[in-house]
Design a protein around this motif. Structure first.
Motif, short mmCIF file in Angstrom:
data_model
loop_
_atom_site.label_atom_id
_atom_site.label_comp_id
_atom_site.label_asym_id
_atom_site.label_seq_id
_atom_site.Cartn_x
_atom_site.Cartn_y
_atom_site.Cartn_z
N GLU A 82 54.41 21.17 34.26
CA GLU A 82 54.76 20.40 35.42
C GLU A 82 53.47 20.44 36.16
N SER A 83 52.58 20.91 36.56
CA SER A 83 51.54 20.60 37.33
C SER A 83 50.24 20.18 36.62
N VAL A 87 49.42 39.49 28.40
CA VAL A 87 48.68 40.38 29.25
C VAL A 87 49.24 40.59 30.64
N ASP A 88 48.99 41.69 31.25
CA ASP A 88 49.28 41.65 32.68
C ASP A 88 48.23 41.44 33.26
N VAL A 89 48.79 40.57 34.60
CA VAL A 89 47.66 39.94 35.18
C VAL A 89 46.58 40.67 35.92
N LYS A 90 47.09 42.08 36.11
CA LYS A 90 46.03 43.04 36.79
C LYS A 90 44.83 43.37 36.07
N ASN A 91 45.11 43.16 34.55
CA ASN A 91 43.85 43.29 33.77
C ASN A 91 43.27 42.05 33.30
N VAL A 92 43.34 40.87 33.94
CA VAL A 92 42.89 39.70 33.66
C VAL A 92 41.73 39.12 34.58
N VAL A 93 40.49 38.74 34.03
CA VAL A 93 39.52 38.13 35.00
C VAL A 93 38.93 36.90 34.45
N LEU A 94 39.06 36.03 35.32
CA LEU A 94 38.32 34.66 35.22
C LEU A 94 36.96 34.58 35.64
N ILE A 95 35.98 34.03 34.92
CA ILE A 95 34.62 34.00 35.05
C ILE A 95 34.05 32.93 34.80
N GLY A 96 33.10 32.33 35.97
CA GLY A 96 32.63 31.09 35.80
C GLY A 96 33.26 29.70 36.14
N ILE A 97 34.34 29.88 36.98
CA ILE A 97 35.35 28.64 37.19
C ILE A 97 34.58 27.92 38.39
N ARG A 98 34.88 26.67 37.95
CA ARG A 98 34.16 25.78 39.30
C ARG A 98 34.90 24.58 39.23
N ASP A 99 36.04 24.10 38.49
CA ASP A 99 36.77 22.85 38.36
C ASP A 99 38.24 23.19 38.02
N ILE A 100 38.83 23.22 39.36
CA ILE A 100 40.22 23.48 39.28
C ILE A 100 41.00 22.49 39.73
N ASP A 101 42.16 22.35 39.03
CA ASP A 101 43.22 21.10 39.62
C ASP A 101 43.96 21.44 41.05
N ARG A 102 44.32 20.47 41.64
CA ARG A 102 45.06 20.69 42.96
C ARG A 102 46.01 21.86 43.02
N ILE A 103 46.96 21.77 42.12
CA ILE A 103 48.25 22.55 42.19
C ILE A 103 47.77 23.68 41.36
N GLU A 104 47.00 23.61 40.46
CA GLU A 104 46.45 24.76 39.65
C GLU A 104 45.79 25.89 40.44
#
Ligand code: ARG
Ligand code: MN
Ligand code: MN
Ligand code: MN
Length: 301
Positions: free
Chosen positions: A133-134, A166-183
């Motif tokens: 949807e987004s 996976v459980d969100v508490k064990n997830v890491v994003l690294i390096g992000i710099r281009d994210i959409d509005r709703i995302e």
């Protein structure tokens, strides 16, 4: 130790053609020999069959080629599960990033049999947390992480019955710099930890890597590294379809992967979004091979 290379030449998840040639470029760059030089046996290569875009039509505008991608991910998930059960290290070569839904679901199914969890490092310029949807594009490679944490399309978020994978508490994003509005809202509400480029600039990759390793290893039996090459700066990796300036340097990427290797808990890795048609003389694949070597324990001395 045996490494099992799993090739997934998928490009149905992206709008730009060409990631289907990723596995070929890695072969030309000498991936298997590079692992053998580190002392690994490369037990076997498995090729996951993937249909070509020209042979298919999709009428699903919000999740393009969903049926085909689901089939590929199911096959891939059974393969990573089998490889883990056999005690080998899966190294998955894409392909666009949609394949992570298959890779990680199979790994999680392996650990779930022993009531164990998997941690996840998601290296990327993008969040890959859109929902059908987004999504501004309908491209599934912009959605795999949201599905792995149990959101979105019920078929894509339930591959091999691992829900959430996976459980969100064990997830890491690294390096992000281009994210959409709703995302952006989805990421902020989700509970995953994000180390944006800003955090890397501020505290340095050494500290980001250490904090990320604490998070993905908190109560888990190990962690997977899902490495989107576009997380690196376009000057390092020109051969990818959705480049974003201001990315992770070659040395920072090596440092992160060297830290993953030094930790000892990395169960598996995947490297995605290489597009050899946008590359210069295969340099991106060659650099990606050296990055993989760092993740598999290569040290300079
Ligand atoms: N956020 C954009 C989208 O949803 C781009 C995603 C790019 N993802 C990737 N795996 N390169 O379409
Ligand atoms: Mn990605
Ligand atoms: Mn990306
Ligand atoms: Mn974007």
């Amino acid at each position: 130790q045996a490494v099992h290379i799993i090739n997934v030449p998928l490009d149905l998840g992206a709008s730009r053609r060409g990631t289907d040639a990723g596995p070929s470029a890695f072969r030309v760059a000498g991936l298997s020999a590079a692992l053998q030089r580190l002392g690994y046996t490369v037990s076997q290569e498995t090729d996951i069959p993937v249909p070509a875009m020209e042979t298919r039509k999709t009428d699903n505008a919000s999740a393009r080629f969903k049926d085909e991608i689901l089939t590929v991910c199911q096959e891939l998930a059974s393969t990573t599960l089998q490889v883990m059960d056999a005690g080998e290290i899966p190294l998955v070569i894409g392909g666009d990033h949609s394949i992570a839904m298959g890779t990680v679901s199979g790994l999680s199914a392996h650990f779930a049999k022993a009531q164990k969890r998997l941690g996840l490092i998601w290296f990327d310029a993008h969040g890959d947390m859109n929902l059908p949807e987004s999504s501004p594009s309908g491209n599934i490679h912009g959605m795999p992480l949201s599905h792995l944490i149990g959101m979105g399309d019920p078929d894509l978020s339930n591959i091999l019955g691992a829900h959430p994978a996976v459980d969100v508490k064990n997830v890491v994003l690294i390096g992000i710099r281009d994210i959409d509005r709703i995302e952006r809202e989805i990421i902020n509400k989700s509970g995953v930890t994000a180390f944006t480029m800003r955090e890397i600039d501020e505290i340095g990759m050494a500290r980001v890597a250490r904090r990320a390793l604490e998070i993905v290893n908190d109560g888990t039996a190990g962690f997977h590294v899902s490495f989107d090459l576009d997380g690196c700066d376009p000057e390092v990796i020109p051969g990818t379809g959705t480049t974003v300036p201001g990315g992770v340097s070659y040395r920072e990427a090596h440092l992160l992967l060297e830290e993953c290797a030094a930790h000892g808990g990395m169960t598996s890795m995947e490297v995605v979004e290489l597009n050899p048609f946008l590359d210069h003389r295969n340099v991106s694949a060659e650099r990606a091979v050296t990055l993989i070597q760092s993740a598999f324990g290569r040290s300079i001395l």
